[in-house]
Design a protein around this motif. Structure first.
Motif, PDB file in Angstrom:
ATOM      1  N   SER A 241       0.853  -1.184   0.000  1.00 11.38           N
ATOM      2  CA  SER A 241       0.000   0.000   0.000  1.00 11.38           C
ATOM      3  C   SER A 241       0.888   1.232   0.000  1.00 11.38           C
ATOM      4  CB  SER A 241      -0.919  -0.006   1.231  1.00 11.38           C
ATOM      5  OG  SER A 241      -1.743   1.142   1.244  1.00 11.38           O
ATOM      6  N   PRO A 242       1.196   1.797  -1.179  1.00 16.36           N
ATOM      7  CA  PRO A 242       2.107   2.941  -1.232  1.00 16.36           C
ATOM      8  C   PRO A 242       1.516   4.217  -0.645  1.00 16.36           C
ATOM      9  CG  PRO A 242       1.231   2.434  -3.411  1.00 16.36           C
ATOM     10  CD  PRO A 242       0.759   1.353  -2.498  1.00 16.36           C
ATOM     11  N   TRP A 243       0.202   4.383  -0.797  1.00 23.27           N
ATOM     12  CA  TRP A 243      -0.488   5.537  -0.246  1.00 23.27           C
ATOM     13  C   TRP A 243      -1.840   5.082   0.289  1.00 23.27           C
ATOM     14  CZ3 TRP A 243       1.667   5.785  -5.219  1.00 23.27           C
ATOM     15  CH2 TRP A 243       2.845   6.547  -5.316  1.00 23.27           C
ATOM     16  N   GLU A 244      -2.474   5.927   1.053  1.00 22.50           N
ATOM     17  CA  GLU A 244      -3.793   5.610   1.577  1.00 22.50           C
ATOM     18  C   GLU A 244      -4.776   5.378   0.431  1.00 22.50           C
ATOM     19  OE1 GLU A 244      -7.061   7.399   4.783  1.00 22.50           O
ATOM     20  OE2 GLU A 244      -5.332   8.599   4.162  1.00 22.50           O
ATOM     21  N   ASN A 245      -5.586   4.317   0.553  1.00 25.47           N
ATOM     22  CA  ASN A 245      -6.597   3.951  -0.437  1.00 25.47           C
ATOM     23  C   ASN A 245      -6.006   3.483  -1.768  1.00 25.47           C
ATOM     24  OD1 ASN A 245      -8.769   4.579   1.299  1.00 25.47           O
ATOM     25  ND2 ASN A 245      -8.663   6.729   0.725  1.00 25.47           N
ATOM     26  N   GLN A 246      -4.722   3.110  -1.759  1.00 25.93           N
ATOM     27  CA  GLN A 246      -4.083   2.550  -2.942  1.00 25.93           C
ATOM     28  C   GLN A 246      -3.420   1.234  -2.532  1.00 25.93           C
ATOM     29  OE1 GLN A 246      -4.404   4.697  -5.718  1.00 25.93           O
ATOM     30  NE2 GLN A 246      -5.480   6.001  -4.273  1.00 25.93           N
ATOM     31  N   GLU A 247      -3.701   0.156  -3.260  1.00 23.12           N
ATOM     32  CA  GLU A 247      -3.176  -1.137  -2.833  1.00 23.12           C
ATOM     33  C   GLU A 247      -2.948  -2.056  -4.030  1.00 23.12           C
ATOM     34  OE1 GLU A 247      -5.289  -4.797  -0.748  1.00 23.12           O
ATOM     35  OE2 GLU A 247      -5.090  -3.102   0.648  1.00 23.12           O
ATOM     36  N   VAL A 248      -1.827  -2.776  -3.997  1.00 25.23           N
ATOM     37  CA  VAL A 248      -1.500  -3.774  -5.011  1.00 25.23           C
ATOM     38  C   VAL A 248      -1.069  -5.045  -4.288  1.00 25.23           C
ATOM     39  CG1 VAL A 248       0.015  -4.414  -6.917  1.00 25.23           C
ATOM     40  CG2 VAL A 248      -0.801  -2.060  -6.716  1.00 25.23           C
ATOM     41  N   GLY A 249      -1.558  -6.193  -4.772  1.00 25.69           N
ATOM     42  CA  GLY A 249      -1.179  -7.472  -4.190  1.00 25.69           C
ATOM     43  C   GLY A 249      -0.534  -8.366  -5.234  1.00 25.69           C
ATOM     44  N   TRP A 271      -5.494  -5.411  -7.545  1.00 27.45           N
ATOM     45  CA  TRP A 271      -5.328  -3.994  -7.266  1.00 27.45           C
ATOM     46  C   TRP A 271      -6.637  -3.385  -6.788  1.00 27.45           C
ATOM     47  CZ3 TRP A 271      -4.934  -6.317 -12.012  1.00 27.45           C
ATOM     48  CH2 TRP A 271      -5.955  -6.061 -12.924  1.00 27.45           C
ATOM     49  N   GLU A 272      -6.509  -2.320  -6.019  1.00 29.42           N
ATOM     50  CA  GLU A 272      -7.659  -1.587  -5.496  1.00 29.42           C
ATOM     51  C   GLU A 272      -7.255  -0.125  -5.327  1.00 29.42           C
ATOM     52  OE1 GLU A 272     -10.416  -1.511  -1.456  1.00 29.42           O
ATOM     53  OE2 GLU A 272      -9.698  -3.431  -2.224  1.00 29.42           O
ATOM     54  N   PHE A 273      -7.912   0.759  -6.053  1.00 22.63           N
ATOM     55  CA  PHE A 273      -7.620   2.190  -5.993  1.00 22.63           C
ATOM     56  C   PHE A 273      -8.913   2.953  -5.711  1.00 22.63           C
ATOM     57  CE2 PHE A 273      -4.679   0.438  -9.281  1.00 22.63           C
ATOM     58  CZ  PHE A 273      -3.532   0.488  -8.510  1.00 22.63           C
ATOM     59  N   LYS A 274      -8.856   3.855  -4.748  1.00 20.98           N
ATOM     60  CA  LYS A 274     -10.015   4.646  -4.365  1.00 20.98           C
ATOM     61  C   LYS A 274      -9.666   6.130  -4.378  1.00 20.98           C
ATOM     62  CE  LYS A 274     -11.766   1.067  -1.200  1.00 20.98           C
ATOM     63  NZ  LYS A 274     -12.148   0.767   0.211  1.00 20.98           N
ATOM     64  N   LYS A 275     -10.591   6.921  -4.885  1.00 22.22           N
ATOM     65  CA  LYS A 275     -10.455   8.378  -4.838  1.00 22.22           C
ATOM     66  C   LYS A 275     -11.839   8.979  -4.777  1.00 22.22           C
ATOM     67  CE  LYS A 275      -8.210  12.371  -6.957  1.00 22.22           C
ATOM     68  NZ  LYS A 275      -7.517  12.741  -5.719  1.00 22.22           N
ATOM     69  N   GLY A 276     -12.173   9.558  -3.622  1.00 19.86           N
ATOM     70  CA  GLY A 276     -13.506  10.108  -3.434  1.00 19.86           C
ATOM     71  C   GLY A 276     -14.550   9.016  -3.585  1.00 19.86           C
ATOM     72  N   GLU A 312     -13.445  -3.883 -12.427  1.00 16.45           N
ATOM     73  CA  GLU A 312     -14.712  -3.266 -12.030  1.00 16.45           C
ATOM     74  C   GLU A 312     -14.496  -1.815 -11.629  1.00 16.45           C
ATOM     75  OE1 GLU A 312     -16.638  -7.322 -10.045  1.00 16.45           O
ATOM     76  OE2 GLU A 312     -16.543  -5.463  -8.874  1.00 16.45           O
ATOM     77  N   GLY A 313     -15.366  -0.945 -12.141  1.00 16.65           N
ATOM     78  CA  GLY A 313     -15.414   0.444 -11.715  1.00 16.65           C
ATOM     79  C   GLY A 313     -16.648   0.679 -10.875  1.00 16.65           C
ATOM     80  N   HIS A 314     -16.471   1.269  -9.688  1.00 16.87           N
ATOM     81  CA  HIS A 314     -17.578   1.525  -8.769  1.00 16.87           C
ATOM     82  C   HIS A 314     -17.711   3.025  -8.539  1.00 16.87           C
ATOM     83  CE1 HIS A 314     -16.759  -2.675  -6.749  1.00 16.87           C
ATOM     84  NE2 HIS A 314     -16.857  -2.730  -8.069  1.00 16.87           N
ATOM     85  N   TYR A 315     -18.960   3.479  -8.489  1.00 13.25           N
ATOM     86  CA  TYR A 315     -19.225   4.886  -8.158  1.00 13.25           C
ATOM     87  C   TYR A 315     -20.278   4.928  -7.057  1.00 13.25           C
ATOM     88  CZ  TYR A 315     -20.717   9.743  -8.486  1.00 13.25           C
ATOM     89  OH  TYR A 315     -21.022  11.042  -8.182  1.00 13.25           O
ATOM     90  N   HIS A 316     -19.910   5.446  -5.885  1.00  9.14           N
ATOM     91  CA  HIS A 316     -20.806   5.531  -4.730  1.00  9.14           C
ATOM     92  C   HIS A 316     -21.470   6.905  -4.709  1.00  9.14           C
ATOM     93  CE1 HIS A 316     -18.730   1.908  -3.341  1.00  9.14           C
ATOM     94  NE2 HIS A 316     -17.594   2.532  -3.562  1.00  9.14           N
ATOM     95  N   PHE A 317     -22.799   6.942  -4.511  1.00 16.09           N
ATOM     96  CA  PHE A 317     -23.499   8.223  -4.565  1.00 16.09           C
ATOM     97  C   PHE A 317     -24.762   8.171  -3.713  1.00 16.09           C
ATOM     98  CE2 PHE A 317     -25.241   5.564  -7.869  1.00 16.09           C
ATOM     99  CZ  PHE A 317     -26.595   5.848  -7.890  1.00 16.09           C
ATOM    100  N   TRP A 318     -25.336   9.348  -3.482  1.00 17.26           N
ATOM    101  CA  TRP A 318     -26.577   9.483  -2.717  1.00 17.26           C
ATOM    102  C   TRP A 318     -27.249  10.793  -3.066  1.00 17.26           C
ATOM    103  CZ3 TRP A 318     -29.751   6.393  -0.496  1.00 17.26           C
ATOM    104  CH2 TRP A 318     -30.718   6.873   0.395  1.00 17.26           C
TER     105      TRP A 318
END
Length: 407
Positions: A241-249, A271-276, A312-318
């Motif tokens: 995990s090089p930075w917060e919310n960034q991860e490679v296995g 891999w898992e990458f999150k931004k907002g 997979e691309g995910h978009y969280h909203f409300w």
């Protein structure tokens, strides 16, 4: 005279000693009961502090081309985590799969289901970097199988083909190994960023057998109490995990699949990458099979390779106006998630009647609603395309929905 003396003793108070003795006994018994209750309360509190119990359940509905629509009481799973001390802990997952599924056979209607131990291990912690573990583990080959196979925490119902046909998730094996974290904490040597972290899992297990074909490895998962050869497979995953919310296995696997020393070598990157509100996850897996061996029938040659991937691309909203409706009323953080996924798997031919490489690709468009993080309603539509023998859905498109929750 004797009777007259007894009556007189009762009326003048000289017969109070027996009554006092009974009263004392009652008081003493009440004290003992209170003491026992206090001990039980203390023991219950201690157990509550050391043991966590959880349960999750899943109900699915699917309607695909060329098949009959159906509800599927997929599973109920019990999870327990017990911490005997700060350094000693145990964990288990007990799955009751398809406890409500009904099938028709020659003898009439019968209910089918199975009880399966997905994990059950003990850990003796030395420090953050080195923790020996023993028992039945979910094999650390890719993040999905190791950590993300629980339905309530996924945003799509169906698992991608690569996670069922190449990696036979949920893939559990008996074995022993080590886990650790904080191998290179942020700031090490003055060059790593503050949020940097690295962890690992490394296990020695019975490993995959030759019970696989050119449609997948699901039957090749090793038994908990036996091995078809004298070789023990080694499998591990390094998480960076090089930075917060960034991860490679990065994962690797090597083990013999038969008694003649023919090996399977595996590689996986996830891999898992999150931004907002955006999230991008994915995985690629390859199993390279050494030639010369045979499948369990002793006649059919094994396929040379199995590989696959998903993205997979995910978009969280409300929408705030929903806070006053039943979708948001009295809920802290309800969420919608839109998902677009693509993936596929390819398995080399093993020389059976269906000649050629078996391939299957899938596009998925999904939407889910979470009133709370661990309770989710999912619905999705799949577009499937296959070549030669079907791996999962073949060429059948369709709808699938589910409800799952963890408590």
């Amino acid at each position: 005279d004797a009777e007259r003396q007894k009556l007189k003793a009762v009326f003048d108070g000289s017969a109070t000693q027996p009554l006092q003795t009974i009263s004392e006994k009652v008081d003493r018994l009440e004290g003992e009961v209170d003491s026992l209750q206090s001990q039980q309360d203390a023991q219950a509190k201690t157990l509550a502090e050391k043991i966590e119990l959880h349960v999750y359940s899943v109900l699915e509905f699917e309607d695909f081309e060329k098949t009959k629509s159906s509800y599927d009481g997929l599973k109920i799973e019990l999870l327990a985590n017990a911490r005997l001390t700060d350094r000693l802990k145990t964990y288990f997952e007990l799955e009751l799969e398809r406890a409500a599924k009904t099938s028709i056979d020659s003898s009439g209607t019968s209910r089918q289901g199975e009880v399966e131990l997905e994990a059950g291990w003990l850990e003796y912690a030395i420090n953050d970097q080195f923790n020996p573990s023993f028992g039945v583990v979910t094999v650390p080959f890719g993040k999905f199988n190791a950590l993300k196979h629980f339905e309530p925490f996924r945003d799509l119902t169906d698992r991608p083909a690569v996670l069922r046909r190449v990696i036979p998730s949920t893939w559990s094996e008996a074995g022993a190994g080590f886990t650790g974290k904080n191998l290179l904490p942020g700031g090490t040597l003055g060059i790593l960023p503050d949020g940097f972290d690295m962890g690992y899992e490394l296990f020695f297990i019975n490993g995959l057998t030759n019970e696989f074909t050119d449609t997948g490895t699901r039957d090749a998962r090793g038994a908990f109490g036996s091995d078809n050869n004298n070789n023990k497979a080694v499998v591990g995953r390094l998480e960076i995990s090089p930075w917060e919310n960034q991860e490679v296995g990065l994962s690797g696997y090597r083990g013999a699949y038969d008694n003649d020393g023919h090996n399977i070598n595996g590689f996986d990157v996830d891999w898992e990458f999150k931004k907002g509100p955006f999230e991008l996850i994915g995985e690629y897996a390859l199993l390279d099979v050494e030639e010369g061996g045979f499948e369990s029938d002793g006649v059919t040659a094994v396929p040379d390779y199995l590989n696959g991937y998903y993205l997979e691309g995910h978009y969280h909203f409300w929408f705030d106006f929903l806070n006053k409706t039943f979708l948001g009323r009295n809920l802290e953080d309800p969420t919608f998630t839109a998902v677009l996924g693509y993936g596929g798997a390819a398995i080399a031919d093993d020389g059976d009647a269906g000649l050629g490489i078996n391939k299957e690709d899938r596009w998925t468009l999904g939407l889910n609603y979470r009133p709370v993080e661990t309770f989710v309603f999912k619905m999705e539509y799949q577009l499937n395309d296959s070549k030669n023998e079907a791996l999962e859905r073949g060429d059948n498109n369709g709808f699938i929905g589910s409800v799952s929750a963890a408590f």
